[in-house]
Scaffold this motif. Structure first.
Motif, PDB file in Angstrom:
ATOM      1  N   ARG A 277      64.087 -39.350  -6.996  1.00 10.36           N
ATOM      2  CA  ARG A 277      65.334 -38.689  -7.356  1.00 10.36           C
ATOM      3  C   ARG A 277      65.262 -38.188  -8.792  1.00 10.36           C
ATOM      4  O   ARG A 277      64.805 -38.907  -9.681  1.00 10.36           O
ATOM      5  CB  ARG A 277      66.512 -39.641  -7.223  1.00 10.36           C
ATOM      6  N   ILE A 278      65.733 -36.962  -8.992  1.00 12.06           N
ATOM      7  CA  ILE A 278      65.833 -36.377 -10.319  1.00 12.06           C
ATOM      8  C   ILE A 278      67.267 -35.889 -10.469  1.00 12.06           C
ATOM      9  O   ILE A 278      67.749 -35.107  -9.639  1.00 12.06           O
ATOM     10  CB  ILE A 278      64.848 -35.220 -10.513  1.00 12.06           C
ATOM     11  N   HIS A 279      67.942 -36.376 -11.484  1.00 18.26           N
ATOM     12  CA  HIS A 279      69.321 -35.967 -11.737  1.00 18.26           C
ATOM     13  C   HIS A 279      69.357 -35.247 -13.072  1.00 18.26           C
ATOM     14  O   HIS A 279      68.836 -35.753 -14.070  1.00 18.26           O
ATOM     15  CB  HIS A 279      70.245 -37.197 -11.774  1.00 18.26           C
ATOM     16  N   ALA A 280      69.947 -34.053 -13.095  1.00 20.50           N
ATOM     17  CA  ALA A 280      70.065 -33.263 -14.322  1.00 20.50           C
ATOM     18  C   ALA A 280      71.506 -32.836 -14.516  1.00 20.50           C
ATOM     19  O   ALA A 280      72.094 -32.218 -13.622  1.00 20.50           O
ATOM     20  CB  ALA A 280      69.147 -32.044 -14.254  1.00 20.50           C
ATOM     21  N   ARG A 281      72.059 -33.193 -15.651  1.00 16.43           N
ATOM     22  CA  ARG A 281      73.423 -32.789 -16.004  1.00 16.43           C
ATOM     23  C   ARG A 281      73.333 -31.823 -17.178  1.00 16.43           C
ATOM     24  O   ARG A 281      72.834 -32.185 -18.251  1.00 16.43           O
ATOM     25  CB  ARG A 281      74.269 -33.999 -16.383  1.00 16.43           C
ATOM     26  N   ALA A 282      73.803 -30.596 -16.968  1.00 18.53           N
ATOM     27  CA  ALA A 282      73.747 -29.559 -18.005  1.00 18.53           C
ATOM     28  C   ALA A 282      74.645 -29.914 -19.175  1.00 18.53           C
ATOM     29  O   ALA A 282      75.735 -30.451 -18.996  1.00 18.53           O
ATOM     30  CB  ALA A 282      74.155 -28.217 -17.410  1.00 18.53           C
ATOM     31  N   ASP A 283      74.183 -29.607 -20.389  1.00 22.14           N
ATOM     32  CA  ASP A 283      74.989 -29.795 -21.589  1.00 22.14           C
ATOM     33  C   ASP A 283      75.960 -28.630 -21.785  1.00 22.14           C
ATOM     34  O   ASP A 283      76.804 -28.667 -22.670  1.00 22.14           O
ATOM     35  CB  ASP A 283      74.091 -29.925 -22.823  1.00 22.14           C
ATOM     36  N   THR A 284      75.807 -27.579 -20.984  1.00 26.11           N
ATOM     37  CA  THR A 284      76.682 -26.403 -21.040  1.00 26.11           C
ATOM     38  C   THR A 284      77.203 -26.126 -19.634  1.00 26.11           C
ATOM     39  O   THR A 284      76.914 -26.869 -18.695  1.00 26.11           O
ATOM     40  CB  THR A 284      75.907 -25.171 -21.550  1.00 26.11           C
ATOM     41  N   SER A 285      77.932 -25.045 -19.473  1.00 24.80           N
ATOM     42  CA  SER A 285      78.454 -24.679 -18.152  1.00 24.80           C
ATOM     43  C   SER A 285      77.465 -23.853 -17.341  1.00 24.80           C
ATOM     44  O   SER A 285      77.778 -23.425 -16.234  1.00 24.80           O
ATOM     45  CB  SER A 285      79.772 -23.917 -18.307  1.00 24.80           C
TER      46      SER A 285
ATOM     47  N   PRO B  83      64.470 -18.861  -9.990  1.00 26.97           N
ATOM     48  CA  PRO B  83      63.662 -19.813  -9.219  1.00 26.97           C
ATOM     49  C   PRO B  83      64.118 -19.958  -7.767  1.00 26.97           C
ATOM     50  O   PRO B  83      63.300 -20.132  -6.867  1.00 26.97           O
ATOM     51  CB  PRO B  83      63.815 -21.129  -9.981  1.00 26.97           C
ATOM     52  N   SER B  84      65.413 -19.860  -7.516  1.00 28.62           N
ATOM     53  CA  SER B  84      65.893 -20.038  -6.140  1.00 28.62           C
ATOM     54  C   SER B  84      65.479 -18.903  -5.211  1.00 28.62           C
ATOM     55  O   SER B  84      65.575 -19.041  -3.991  1.00 28.62           O
ATOM     56  CB  SER B  84      67.420 -20.197  -6.132  1.00 28.62           C
ATOM     57  N   ASP B  85      64.985 -17.789  -5.759  1.00 28.53           N
ATOM     58  CA  ASP B  85      64.472 -16.688  -4.923  1.00 28.53           C
ATOM     59  C   ASP B  85      63.095 -16.994  -4.351  1.00 28.53           C
ATOM     60  O   ASP B  85      62.626 -16.297  -3.458  1.00 28.53           O
ATOM     61  CB  ASP B  85      64.397 -15.383  -5.711  1.00 28.53           C
ATOM     62  N   GLN B  86      62.427 -18.026  -4.882  1.00 26.72           N
ATOM     63  CA  GLN B  86      61.091 -18.381  -4.427  1.00 26.72           C
ATOM     64  C   GLN B  86      61.185 -19.215  -3.153  1.00 26.72           C
ATOM     65  O   GLN B  86      62.117 -19.996  -2.987  1.00 26.72           O
ATOM     66  CB  GLN B  86      60.341 -19.158  -5.512  1.00 26.72           C
ATOM     67  N   THR B  87      60.198 -19.075  -2.275  1.00 27.47           N
ATOM     68  CA  THR B  87      60.217 -19.794  -0.992  1.00 27.47           C
ATOM     69  C   THR B  87      59.298 -21.003  -0.960  1.00 27.47           C
ATOM     70  O   THR B  87      59.244 -21.701   0.045  1.00 27.47           O
ATOM     71  CB  THR B  87      59.814 -18.831   0.150  1.00 27.47           C
ATOM     72  N   PHE B  88      58.593 -21.274  -2.042  1.00 32.04           N
ATOM     73  CA  PHE B  88      57.601 -22.349  -2.024  1.00 32.04           C
ATOM     74  C   PHE B  88      58.150 -23.730  -2.382  1.00 32.04           C
ATOM     75  O   PHE B  88      57.441 -24.718  -2.280  1.00 32.04           O
ATOM     76  CB  PHE B  88      56.415 -22.025  -2.938  1.00 32.04           C
ATOM     77  N   TRP B  89      59.396 -23.848  -2.794  1.00 28.98           N
ATOM     78  CA  TRP B  89      59.954 -25.138  -3.181  1.00 28.98           C
ATOM     79  C   TRP B  89      60.079 -26.044  -1.960  1.00 28.98           C
ATOM     80  O   TRP B  89      60.606 -25.639  -0.941  1.00 28.98           O
ATOM     81  CB  TRP B  89      61.328 -24.978  -3.837  1.00 28.98           C
ATOM     82  N   VAL B  90      59.606 -27.274  -2.062  1.00 24.73           N
ATOM     83  CA  VAL B  90      59.745 -28.236  -0.956  1.00 24.73           C
ATOM     84  C   VAL B  90      61.062 -29.008  -1.070  1.00 24.73           C
ATOM     85  O   VAL B  90      61.511 -29.603  -0.099  1.00 24.73           O
ATOM     86  CB  VAL B  90      58.544 -29.207  -0.867  1.00 24.73           C
ATOM     87  N   ALA B  91      61.664 -28.999  -2.254  1.00 25.60           N
ATOM     88  CA  ALA B  91      62.977 -29.589  -2.481  1.00 25.60           C
ATOM     89  C   ALA B  91      63.572 -28.901  -3.701  1.00 25.60           C
ATOM     90  O   ALA B  91      62.841 -28.532  -4.628  1.00 25.60           O
ATOM     91  CB  ALA B  91      62.875 -31.092  -2.715  1.00 25.60           C
ATOM     92  N   GLN B  92      64.894 -28.712  -3.685  1.00 23.92           N
ATOM     93  CA  GLN B  92      65.544 -28.087  -4.831  1.00 23.92           C
ATOM     94  C   GLN B  92      67.014 -28.466  -4.872  1.00 23.92           C
ATOM     95  O   GLN B  92      67.607 -28.834  -3.858  1.00 23.92           O
ATOM     96  CB  GLN B  92      65.385 -26.573  -4.801  1.00 23.92           C
ATOM     97  N   ALA B  93      67.579 -28.378  -6.082  1.00 23.51           N
ATOM     98  CA  ALA B  93      69.002 -28.610  -6.284  1.00 23.51           C
ATOM     99  C   ALA B  93      69.466 -27.674  -7.392  1.00 23.51           C
ATOM    100  O   ALA B  93      68.722 -27.396  -8.330  1.00 23.51           O
ATOM    101  CB  ALA B  93      69.265 -30.059  -6.668  1.00 23.51           C
ATOM    102  N   ILE B  94      70.695 -27.184  -7.264  1.00 24.74           N
ATOM    103  CA  ILE B  94      71.248 -26.262  -8.249  1.00 24.74           C
ATOM    104  C   ILE B  94      72.656 -26.713  -8.604  1.00 24.74           C
ATOM    105  O   ILE B  94      73.424 -27.122  -7.734  1.00 24.74           O
ATOM    106  CB  ILE B  94      71.290 -24.815  -7.692  1.00 24.74           C
ATOM    107  N   GLY B  95      72.997 -26.629  -9.886  1.00 23.53           N
ATOM    108  CA  GLY B  95      74.348 -26.935 -10.335  1.00 23.53           C
ATOM    109  C   GLY B  95      74.351 -27.455 -11.752  1.00 23.53           C
ATOM    110  O   GLY B  95      73.300 -27.690 -12.350  1.00 23.53           O
ATOM    111  N   THR B  96      75.539 -27.668 -12.292  1.00 22.82           N
ATOM    112  CA  THR B  96      75.642 -28.234 -13.640  1.00 22.82           C
ATOM    113  C   THR B  96      75.461 -29.745 -13.619  1.00 22.82           C
ATOM    114  O   THR B  96      75.264 -30.370 -14.658  1.00 22.82           O
ATOM    115  CB  THR B  96      77.009 -27.885 -14.284  1.00 22.82           C
ATOM    116  N   ASP B  97      75.529 -30.326 -12.413  1.00 24.29           N
ATOM    117  CA  ASP B  97      75.309 -31.761 -12.210  1.00 24.29           C
ATOM    118  C   ASP B  97      74.482 -31.885 -10.925  1.00 24.29           C
ATOM    119  O   ASP B  97      75.009 -32.224  -9.867  1.00 24.29           O
ATOM    120  CB  ASP B  97      76.656 -32.468 -12.094  1.00 24.29           C
ATOM    121  N   ALA B  98      73.200 -31.571 -11.032  1.00 23.03           N
ATOM    122  CA  ALA B  98      72.328 -31.434  -9.857  1.00 23.03           C
ATOM    123  C   ALA B  98      71.479 -32.678  -9.642  1.00 23.03           C
ATOM    124  O   ALA B  98      70.893 -33.206 -10.587  1.00 23.03           O
ATOM    125  CB  ALA B  98      71.420 -30.223 -10.023  1.00 23.03           C
TER     126      ALA B  98
END
Length: 148
Positions: free
Chosen positions: A7-15, A62-77
């Motif tokens: 698991r990788i959790h990333a919380r953006a410092d901005t919006s 990056p989300s336009d690429q098809t090679f990702w085996v897992a991905q998450a997008i958001g300010t709290d992903a």
């Protein structure tokens, strides 16, 4: 393999939304070839050791690429990935591909033992009372007796 889910959790410092993705290293190298970036090389005494690569912006988000085996997008992903054999790279960048990532990131993993997979959480063994032997042994486990 000794790890299960990563698991990788990333919380953006901005919006600005973040992108977290996992892909084969060869695919990431191709996508980020001439892109400006910092690469985490080590972590020492609470500080990240980075290698900086100069370059420009990626041609597409990056989300336009098809090679990702897992991905998450958001300010709290949060990305969860069932670890596989291979040479993998984890990427954290702005979802729109622009420069300037600022985020709090945490990682975690669950152990995956072949005999335990799918059996629920690990439970502690019952202690064996002093002077008694266990009724049976489980392969891969040890039982001890304490002398009083």
């Amino acid at each position: 393999m000794w790890l299960g889910d990563v698991r990788i959790h990333a919380r953006a410092d901005t919006s600005t939304p973040l992108f977290v993705g996992v892909a084969a290293t060869s695919d990431v190298d191709g996508y980020l070839g001439d892109v400006s970036r910092d690469t985490l090389r080590d972590f020492r005494v609470g500080r990240a050791v980075l290698r900086t690569t100069d370059g420009g912006a990626p041609a597409t988000p990056p989300s336009d690429q098809t090679f990702w085996v897992a991905q998450a997008i958001g300010t709290d992903a949060t990305l969860t990935w069932d670890l596989e054999d291979g040479d993998w790279t984890i990427v954290l960048m702005r979802a729109d591909g622009t420069t300037g990532v600022s985020a709090d990131v945490s990682t975690g993993a669950e152990p995956a033992h072949p005999r335990r997979r799918g059996r629920g959480p690990l439970r502690p063994r019952r202690p064996v009372p002093a002077g008694r032997r266990p009724a049976h042994r489980h392969p891969g486990r040890s039982a001890t007796r304490r002398q009083q």
